[in-house]
Write a protein that holds these residues in place. Sequence first.
Motif, short mmCIF file in Angstrom:
data_model
loop_
_atom_site.label_atom_id
_atom_site.label_comp_id
_atom_site.label_asym_id
_atom_site.label_seq_id
_atom_site.Cartn_x
_atom_site.Cartn_y
_atom_site.Cartn_z
N PRO A 267 4.43 11.66 -48.92
CA PRO A 267 4.25 11.05 -47.59
C PRO A 267 5.55 10.48 -47.06
N GLY A 268 5.85 10.80 -45.82
CA GLY A 268 7.07 10.32 -45.20
C GLY A 268 6.82 9.29 -44.11
N PHE A 269 5.66 9.39 -43.45
CA PHE A 269 5.32 8.40 -42.43
C PHE A 269 3.81 8.38 -42.23
N VAL A 270 3.36 7.29 -41.61
CA VAL A 270 1.93 7.06 -41.43
C VAL A 270 1.64 6.83 -39.95
N GLY A 271 0.47 7.27 -39.50
CA GLY A 271 0.05 7.05 -38.12
C GLY A 271 -1.36 6.47 -38.08
N ILE A 272 -1.74 5.99 -36.91
CA ILE A 272 -3.07 5.43 -36.70
C ILE A 272 -3.81 6.36 -35.74
N TYR A 273 -4.98 6.82 -36.15
CA TYR A 273 -5.74 7.72 -35.28
C TYR A 273 -6.33 6.94 -34.12
N ALA A 274 -6.08 7.41 -32.89
CA ALA A 274 -6.48 6.69 -31.69
C ALA A 274 -7.65 7.35 -30.97
N GLY A 275 -8.25 8.37 -31.57
CA GLY A 275 -9.38 9.04 -30.95
C GLY A 275 -8.98 10.24 -30.13
N ASP A 276 -9.86 11.26 -30.11
CA ASP A 276 -9.65 12.47 -29.31
C ASP A 276 -8.27 13.08 -29.53
N HIS A 277 -7.92 13.26 -30.80
CA HIS A 277 -6.69 13.94 -31.23
C HIS A 277 -5.41 13.12 -31.05
N ARG A 278 -5.52 11.90 -30.56
CA ARG A 278 -4.31 11.11 -30.31
C ARG A 278 -3.94 10.28 -31.54
N ILE A 279 -2.66 10.08 -31.74
CA ILE A 279 -2.17 9.29 -32.86
C ILE A 279 -1.09 8.32 -32.38
N VAL A 280 -1.05 7.15 -33.01
CA VAL A 280 -0.01 6.16 -32.78
C VAL A 280 0.94 6.24 -33.97
N ILE A 281 2.20 6.51 -33.69
CA ILE A 281 3.19 6.71 -34.75
C ILE A 281 4.25 5.62 -34.68
N PRO A 282 4.30 4.71 -35.67
CA PRO A 282 5.40 3.74 -35.72
C PRO A 282 6.57 4.34 -36.50
N ASN A 283 7.72 4.45 -35.87
CA ASN A 283 8.90 4.95 -36.59
C ASN A 283 10.16 4.30 -36.04
N SER A 284 11.31 4.78 -36.45
CA SER A 284 12.57 4.14 -36.08
C SER A 284 12.82 4.18 -34.57
#
Length: 449
Positions: A267-284
Motif C-alpha cells: 500500500p502506498g496511499f489511502v483514500g476515503i470512499y465518498a459515494g457514487d465512485h468518488r474518493i477523497v485522497i489525502p496526499n502531498s
Amino acid sequence: MKKRLVIATLLVIVSLSFFGVPSPDQGRVLAATTTTQNNQLAVEAKADQLIQTGRSLIGKATYSNSEYKPTSPYKFSCATFLMYIFGENGVDLATYNEDYMMQQGTYVARNQLQKGDLLFFNSKNTSNVPDHVAMYIGDNKVIHMADPKQNIVISDLDSKPYYKDNYVTARRVLPSLLPSNPATKGDSIVELSYDLMNKVTMGNVNDEKAMKFTGAGFVNYVYKKNGVSIGSTTIKEQMNQGATVSRANLKKGDLIFFSNAIGSSTPGFVGIYAGDHRIVIPNSNGILTRVLFVDYYDQRFLTAKRVFTEKSAPVVVPPTVSATSADKLVVFATSLTSKVKFGYVYDEKSLTFTSAGFTYYVYKNQGIDLKSKLASQQAKIGIAVQKANLQKGDLILFSTDNKGTNIKQTGIYIGGSQFVSLSTSGSVLKESLNSDWAKKNYVSARRGL
C-alpha cells in the motif's frame, strides 16, 4: 483539480419545520427513512441553486479547453463549467471529464428529464463517448458552455438538429451525489474531509494543533472526530483494520488502499470512499477528490476496509414551525443592522452583545431559547444540518482562526448562501458563505433549536 469543492452534502428538506412550541405529537421518534416527496423537494431545491449559479455566470466566462480558471474572468470547458457550479453548491462531481461524469448517478430517459440532470452529446457521432455535457434546467432547455463563440448559453433542445442527432444519454446525479436522510456516519466523515480541504497542511508529520498530517494521519484524525478509533497513523496498519469490503459493495466512509505502482501489493496511499465512485485522497498535493474508475486509481486498487458500522438508531424530529416563522426571524435579524453594537457584555437595553449574544437575542425575540450566550454551547442545541442543506433561520457556527475547528462565532443563515452576524467591528454584517473567511472558518450548523 486542486480547487476546493465543498462536498456533496445535502440533507433532505423535511416537510416539518423546526421551531416553536411542540404539540402533543411533536418531538416524536420517526424511523430513519427518506420519503419520496421530501427527497424530490431536496432535489428541486438543489437544482434551482445550480441553475441560479449557472445563469449568474452568463457573460462572465469564456470557453477554454486548456485552462480552468474558477475566478473572474472565468474560463471553463463544458465539463469544468458544470464541475464548478456543482461544487459551488456543495455537490462534488470529482471530475472534469465528460466520460467520467457520464458514469455517475443513474440513467434517465430523455422524455423524463428533470432540472439538474446531465445531458451528454457526441459531435462526431461515431461512438458513445461524449465530448460535450450540458445541464437540464426545465422547459426543454439546457445551460452549457457551448463553444468559443457562444460561451455560456441557454439552449432549447429543439432549436438545432445537433441536440437530437448527437445526443448520447442523460444521467441523474441528484440525489445520488447527496447525503442520506438522515445523514449517516459515513456522510459525516465525508463532509468533514471536504470541509478540511483548505484547512490542513499535508507533510511528513502529524500535529493536530497545527493541523498538519500525513495521508494516513489525516484519515485517522477525520475518523477520530467522528467517534471512530482507527488507532494508527500508518497505511500498512490501517489496511489491517476492520473488515474487507468488495469493490462492488463500497459505502461512504470505507477506506480504500492503493499501491504506488501497478502490480505492487504494497500500500502506498489511502483514500476515503465518498459515494457514487468518488474518493477523497489525502496526499502531498493536499486533499483531492477523484473518481475511482480513473485508470490511475483503477489499476492501483488493492483493497477496501470498513472500520465502523452504522447504527440504525431512530431519529428524533424537533418541534415544528412554519416557514413563515423562519422568515420572521431573518427579517428581525437583518432589521438590527446599524442598531446593535459589539461588546463583551449582554445588554438588551443598549443592544450591546458578543456575536453569540446577538444570536441568543434574535432567537429569544422569536420565542426560541438557545440556553447559552456562548457560541460553543449554542453548538450543542438542536440537530446538525449539513452545509449544502442550510435553510433560513439555521444557526451557523464559525471558528476565527481560519482552521474551522474551535467554535468562537455565530451567525444566522438568511438564504441565498448568505448569513448575518455581529462582527467585532461593531455592526451586523450580511456576508456570503462563499467568502474566503467563511470558507476557512465554517465549522457546522444547527437546526431545531
